[in-house]
Design a protein around this motif. Structure first.
Motif, short mmCIF file in Angstrom:
data_model
loop_
_atom_site.label_atom_id
_atom_site.label_comp_id
_atom_site.label_asym_id
_atom_site.label_seq_id
_atom_site.Cartn_x
_atom_site.Cartn_y
_atom_site.Cartn_z
N GLU A 1 0.73 -1.24 -0.06
CA GLU A 1 0.12 -0.13 0.03
C GLU A 1 1.00 1.35 0.03
OE1 GLU A 1 -0.45 -1.93 3.60
OE2 GLU A 1 -1.09 -3.22 2.07
N GLU A 2 1.89 1.20 0.80
CA GLU A 2 3.09 2.44 0.73
C GLU A 2 3.59 2.74 -0.47
OE1 GLU A 2 4.55 2.76 5.28
OE2 GLU A 2 5.03 0.84 3.79
N LYS A 3 3.78 1.57 -1.10
CA LYS A 3 4.52 1.56 -2.56
C LYS A 3 3.60 2.22 -3.52
CE LYS A 3 7.69 -2.30 -2.02
NZ LYS A 3 8.35 -3.60 -2.53
N ALA A 4 2.16 1.70 -3.32
CA ALA A 4 1.29 2.31 -4.38
C ALA A 4 0.99 3.73 -3.90
CB ALA A 4 -0.05 1.64 -3.99
N TRP A 5 1.05 4.04 -2.83
CA TRP A 5 0.81 5.66 -2.60
C TRP A 5 2.07 6.50 -2.84
CZ3 TRP A 5 3.54 8.83 0.82
CH2 TRP A 5 2.95 9.95 0.88
N LEU A 6 3.07 5.96 -2.79
CA LEU A 6 4.08 6.70 -3.18
C LEU A 6 4.25 6.78 -4.84
CD1 LEU A 6 7.00 7.87 -2.21
CD2 LEU A 6 8.13 5.79 -2.63
N GLU A 7 3.73 5.84 -5.35
CA GLU A 7 3.97 5.91 -6.72
C GLU A 7 2.75 6.99 -7.24
OE1 GLU A 7 5.61 4.73 -9.21
OE2 GLU A 7 6.90 3.98 -7.66
N ARG A 8 1.54 7.04 -6.66
CA ARG A 8 0.37 8.28 -6.69
C ARG A 8 1.16 9.53 -6.67
NH1 ARG A 8 -2.70 4.16 -4.33
NH2 ARG A 8 -2.64 5.52 -2.57
N LYS B 1 4.29 10.58 -6.63
CA LYS B 1 5.28 10.83 -7.59
C LYS B 1 4.32 11.65 -8.88
CE LYS B 1 9.00 7.82 -5.92
NZ LYS B 1 9.80 6.64 -6.30
N ASP B 2 3.55 10.33 -9.35
CA ASP B 2 2.92 10.80 -10.65
C ASP B 2 2.14 12.27 -10.51
OD1 ASP B 2 3.51 8.48 -11.68
OD2 ASP B 2 1.78 7.24 -11.32
N ASP B 3 1.41 12.45 -9.37
CA ASP B 3 0.66 13.70 -8.97
C ASP B 3 1.80 14.91 -8.89
OD1 ASP B 3 -1.70 12.54 -8.86
OD2 ASP B 3 -1.67 12.38 -6.58
#
Length: 165
Positions: free
Chosen positions: A150-157, A159-161
């Motif tokens: 979940e943390e990796k997914a949040w971090l990717e979001r 970075k994308d934002d």
């Protein structure tokens, strides 16, 4: 009981210094005694109970020398009749009292003041909260292998934002 003993020691020290120095300039013992009582009381409260626990021996000694000089000169201008030599007598007395205060503070720290009085928690935490910390962003980055999914997914979001704007 230790505070009373310390106050008596301080009073005797200040009276002896003032009696010797101000006596050489021709001031009366009654005026010297009144000055000793007032100087002992004020410098014990301000220098030994407030400044010494917060700033240590050197800071309290400097404050006591300044306080002694100002108080002796101020009180002397009202109490003493021959004003000739008052500034010199006040300066010499303050310098000698400063040497005695330096040794007296060591006695106070060792015998009279409690450890909880010597470290004022509120002042200490305020002082530490005002310190500057230096760091780099590397210090705060986490290794991605230690992250949960979940943390990796949040971090990717994030970075994308961040990079999409």
């Amino acid at each position: 009981m230790n505070s009373i003993r310390a106050l008596i020691i301080k009073f005797i020290m200040i009276t002896a210094v003032l009696w010797i120095v101000f006596g050489l300039f021709g001031f009366t013992f009654g005026d010297i005694l009144v000055s000793s009582v007032l100087l002992t009381g004020v410098s014990y409260i301000v220098g030994d109970r407030i400044i010494l626990p917060r700033f240590g021996n050197v800071g309290a000694t400097i404050a006591d020398v300044g306080l002694a000089f100002v108080m002796l000169w101020f009180l002397g201008s009202f109490l003493f009749e021959p004003l000739a030599g008052l500034g010199t007598a006040s300066f010499i007395s303050a310098a000698i009292i400063g040497v005695g205060e330096f040794m007296f503070h060591r006695y106070l720290e060792r015998e009279v003041l409690d450890d909880d009085v010597m470290v004022d928690k509120e002042f200490d935490s305020f002082r530490h909260s005002m310190q500057t910390e230096f760091g780099s962003e590397e210090d705060f980055k986490r290794n991605e292998s230690d992250m949960r999914e979940e943390e990796k997914a949040w971090l990717e979001r994030e970075k994308d934002d961040y990079y999409s704007d």
